[in-house]
Scaffold this active site. Sequence first.
Site, mmCIF file in Angstrom:
data_model
loop_
_atom_site.group_PDB
_atom_site.id
_atom_site.type_symbol
_atom_site.label_atom_id
_atom_site.label_comp_id
_atom_site.label_asym_id
_atom_site.label_seq_id
_atom_site.Cartn_x
_atom_site.Cartn_y
_atom_site.Cartn_z
ATOM 1 N N TYR A 151 36.661 45.624 40.770
ATOM 2 C CA TYR A 151 35.811 44.678 41.014
ATOM 3 C C TYR A 151 36.977 43.159 39.662
ATOM 4 O O TYR A 151 37.288 42.345 40.824
ATOM 5 C CB TYR A 151 34.737 44.464 40.178
ATOM 6 C CG TYR A 151 33.919 42.685 39.972
ATOM 7 C CD1 TYR A 151 33.679 42.009 40.781
ATOM 8 C CD2 TYR A 151 33.872 42.416 38.123
ATOM 9 C CE1 TYR A 151 33.400 40.909 40.558
ATOM 10 C CE2 TYR A 151 33.388 41.730 38.267
ATOM 11 C CZ TYR A 151 32.872 40.157 39.713
ATOM 12 O OH TYR A 151 32.650 39.062 39.245
ATOM 13 N N THR A 156 36.740 35.848 37.646
ATOM 14 C CA THR A 156 35.925 36.217 36.761
ATOM 15 C C THR A 156 36.477 36.332 35.630
ATOM 16 O O THR A 156 38.349 36.689 35.611
ATOM 17 C CB THR A 156 35.221 37.568 37.737
ATOM 18 O OG1 THR A 156 34.697 38.536 36.280
ATOM 19 C CG2 THR A 156 35.982 38.572 37.619
#
Length: 344
Positions: free
Chosen positions: A158, A134
């Site tokens: 995350y 990501t």
Amino acid sequence: MTRPGKYVRPFEQDEAALKNILVTGGAGYIGSHACKALRAAGYTPVTYDNLVTGWRDAVKFGPFEQGDLTDRARLDEVFTRYQPAAVMHFAALSQVGEAMSEPGRYWANNVGGSLTLIEAAVAAGCLDFVFSSTCATYGEHDNVVLDESTPQLPLNAYGASKRAVEDILRDFGASHGLRSVIFRYFNVAGADPEAEVGEFHRPETHLVPLVLDAIEGKRDALTIFGTDYDTPDGTCVRDYVHVCDLVDAHVLGLEWLHDGKGSQVFNLGTGTGFSVREVMDKAEATTGKTVPHSIGPRRAGDCTKLVSGSVRAATILAWQPKRSDLETMIADAWGWHKTSGYER
């Protein structure tokens, strides 16, 4: 690579002639589209998913094995049964708000589970690994076009957990010869143009399906968080990549590894992005319906503009985001949205 046509051959046929690819999270949004692309490219995608956020109905293009990333014995069983040529790893918790409030879950699942998967792959001699990372690993770099050299300064568990997995892959490459291709990207949108698979989350947090839900009256009015940003229409700008373009890149990354080339990191994006209002306006034009909405205050931590370039992917992999214009992404999402979705 060209966009594949609809796959009609039952996956039970000619299994021995195809290479098995273990797809973790293959019952999820991106993973299910990857399975379709893999099948069209001549591979057999073996979905490994615990169905916590995935959907059994999304597994249509190869065998399904239910299991958790942290279950080493189950992983060893699957590796032994299918002897995959590579792993394509999508499975992860991915809600930023939840990552802020429950970081332990993200470290345990995303990092602990990925480490167990990587160890199982190495033990099985499966040394080609494609990882869905990501751009959240970069943290807050407002109003710049990110590339692979941008410093990685994640702001939450995350992004930090994804960066940690990247580090694990690097270390296992040095110690065990594991070859990896890592893809970093922001927002994914759209759906399979044939509506065989699509985007379906509970709860839903992504802008495009939220807009479409509001149009159909499946939820209350969409809230626009802030209209005073330094953008042409005052709303935040984010980079969106069509899910089919994204999974095409993953197949290209797999083929890069199969050709014996070394580990590599690629950003995937358009480098421009679209604002919240642009998404709403295009949804109204595409569907012919009004988006009910209200205006709310800015959310803490929201940047004005987050976009990523993809020069390296274009140069090295010859990847081009062919469907990542806003009209196509929304039209394809709308086509899927009008289906019945999935059932547990």
